[in-house]
Design a protein around this motif. Structure first.
Motif, PDB file in Angstrom:
ATOM      1  N   LYS A 317      -1.593 -19.485 -31.772  1.00 12.09           N
ATOM      2  CA  LYS A 317      -0.313 -18.835 -32.061  1.00 12.09           C
ATOM      3  C   LYS A 317      -0.521 -17.333 -32.199  1.00 12.09           C
ATOM      4  N   PRO A 318       0.378 -16.542 -31.624  1.00  9.42           N
ATOM      5  CA  PRO A 318       0.241 -15.085 -31.746  1.00  9.42           C
ATOM      6  C   PRO A 318       0.504 -14.623 -33.168  1.00  9.42           C
ATOM      7  N   ALA A 319      -0.277 -13.641 -33.610  1.00 11.31           N
ATOM      8  CA  ALA A 319      -0.091 -13.078 -34.945  1.00 11.31           C
ATOM      9  C   ALA A 319       0.964 -11.984 -34.875  1.00 11.31           C
ATOM     10  N   THR A 320       2.223 -12.398 -34.849  1.00 13.21           N
ATOM     11  CA  THR A 320       3.336 -11.451 -34.665  1.00 13.21           C
ATOM     12  C   THR A 320       4.493 -11.699 -35.622  1.00 13.21           C
ATOM     13  N   GLU A 321       4.281 -12.503 -36.645  1.00 13.42           N
ATOM     14  CA  GLU A 321       5.392 -12.868 -37.537  1.00 13.42           C
ATOM     15  C   GLU A 321       5.953 -11.668 -38.297  1.00 13.42           C
ATOM     16  N   PHE A 322       5.266 -10.553 -38.286  1.00 13.39           N
ATOM     17  CA  PHE A 322       5.726  -9.350 -38.989  1.00 13.39           C
ATOM     18  C   PHE A 322       6.740  -8.548 -38.167  1.00 13.39           C
TER      19      PHE A 322
END
Length: 456
Positions: A317-322
């Motif tokens: 999963k890409p670390a882009t939740e921010f």
């Protein structure tokens, strides 16, 4: 008489210090070094004037780079006579949870060979160029980005468990946070000392796997993991299980290449089960003096047992939740224009770039080398924007170049051998492994692509 740089120090924040993020930072520094024109950097003539490591660019050998005075899509290169050093050198802040650069490609070997474990992790303090007073590397994790206000909120991880949320203003932001995967496919540790301890313990666990190891997942990571375990520990039975009828089934590769990789894997001594999905995995510990026995059940009723099951099939999963949802696709990857800038319509998108594994793309195979090339392009695009937006700089228009995109290229280590695929053609063998990966799983090759030579 020298002309004093004009304007103010612009601030570039880079979230992520791996291949793409580090490439962006280093190339921005080189673009702003006195005497280095953009054209010289493109043509491979510039040299960093101080100490080790020195900058030895490899643009001239990169056919997909702007070395031929164009990008890979035939766009114009930046103004050859423009010196970024005519404006004040930008401030660069790298936000990274780890205390060093980690060569992810080397993980299968690092987790199976004690002699290699310490090599792929290089502390940021060992990179001479990052000691520039305009560069700051902070230990932390990005929590939120306010595109309109140009503020990054991050949790400061330098104080251990006592994390503090801090704010950073930016002029330009680079998202290079990569993917999240599960141990032992990737490391968990944030510091080199802990990483070495975890890896050595994992190697000892493998050495005690008398009943064998099962690797689930026939992508590149699963193949390399299974093959390296067998290559480093030949007496241990290793089985790879893949739900599809061909290995590397998710990649745009020819069936002939997929079959070749299967043949190489089996030649290394790995048993391969294709076309069957794992429906259940159960671990049983017989007593405190024995290893746990893992039983996996396949959809055809077959049961397999081993001392260890490594799941290399968990969706990364890409670390882009921010980031705001409207700049992400349905899977959480960042939507970008060809220039690497966010493609969203809201204010501030043109000041944010993304590259590497986090980018939404249906084309090609994402590799470390592609991220490094993209870092060069993003650095030049940011430099172009800064030139156009600095007070006192006249007669300059921001020219944005297209960023290198993934192509149908794959290089894969299969134990003591390797295979390489490009443009429908492929080659394989021990010589291929030596030529492409050397004895350090392309660690040195990656550093050269970054323009870095580490001190002996």
């Amino acid at each position: 008489m020298a002309v004093a740089p004009v304007g103010r120090h612009m601030h570039v924040v880079i979230a992520g210090g791996a291949y793409g993020g580090l490439s962006t930072a280093l190339n921005l520094l080189r673009l702003s070094s006195p005497g280095n024109t953009i054209s010289e950097l493109l043509d491979g003539e510039a040299r960093i004037p101080h100490g080790k490591p020195q900058y030895v660019p490899d643009y001239a050998n990169d056919k997909r780079s702007p070395a031929n005075k164009r990008t890979h899509r035939g766009q114009m290169r930046l103004d050859a006579h423009t010196l970024l050093s005519t404006i004040k050198k930008p401030k660069i802040t790298i936000i990274e949870a780890r205390d060093g650069y980690y060569h992810q490609v080397g993980t299968p070997l690092a987790h199976t060979s004690s002699s290699y474990t310490s090599r792929p992790w290089i502390n940021y303090s060992d990179f001479h160029e990052l000691s520039d007073p305009n560069v700051t590397v902070v230990r932390g994790t990005v929590e939120k980005v306010d595109l309109g206000s140009k503020i990054v909120k991050y949790s400061d991880g330098s104080a251990g468990n006592h994390k503090t949320i801090r704010d950073l203003d930016y002029d330009y932001l680079v998202i290079a946070t990569g993917l999240r995967r599960m141990w032992p496919v990737v490391l968990l540790a944030m510091e080199k000392k802990q990483y070495e301890k975890d890896s050595q313990q994992f190697i000892k666990k493998i050495e005690n796997c008398r009943n064998g190891v099962i690797v689930v997942g026939g992508g590149a990571i699963g193949i390399e993991t299974a093959a390296e375990i067998k290559h480093q520990h030949p007496t241990i039975p290793v089985t790879l299980v893949h739900s599809r009828k061909r290995l590397l089934s998710s990649e745009p590769l020819s069936s002939e290449f997929q079959q070749t990789v299967l043949d190489l894997l089996r030649q290394q001594g790995v048993s391969v089960v294709l076309g069957h999905r794992v429906i259940k995995s159960v671990e049983t510990i017989t007593n405190k003096h024995q290893n746990g026995i893992s039983n996996i059940h396949l959809d055809d009723g077959t049961a397999l047992s081993a001392d260890m099951v490594i799941n290399a099939n968990k969706g990364a999963k890409p670390a882009t939740e921010f980031l705001p949802e409207d700049v992400l696709d349905e899977n959480g990857f960042v939507k970008v224009a060809s220039t690497g800038q966010l493609s969203g319509a809201q204010p501030g998108c043109s000041s944010v770039f993304a590259l590497g594994d986090v980018v939404s793309s249906s084309e090609g195979i994402k590799l470390a080398s592609t991220a490094i090339r993209a870092g060069r392009g993003v650095a030049m695009n940011i430099a172009s924007c800064m030139m156009a937006n600095q007070p006192g700089v006249v007669s300059y228009h921001a020219r944005q170049m297209d960023i290198a995109i993934p192509n149908d290229t794959l290089k894969i280590v299969v134990g003591g051998t390797a295979a390489a695929y490009a443009q429908g053609k492929f080659t394989f063998g021990v010589d291929v492994r030596k030529k492409i990966f050397g004895d350090d799983v392309a660690l040195s090759r990656g550093l050269r692509a970054l323009g870095v030579i580490m001190a002996e």
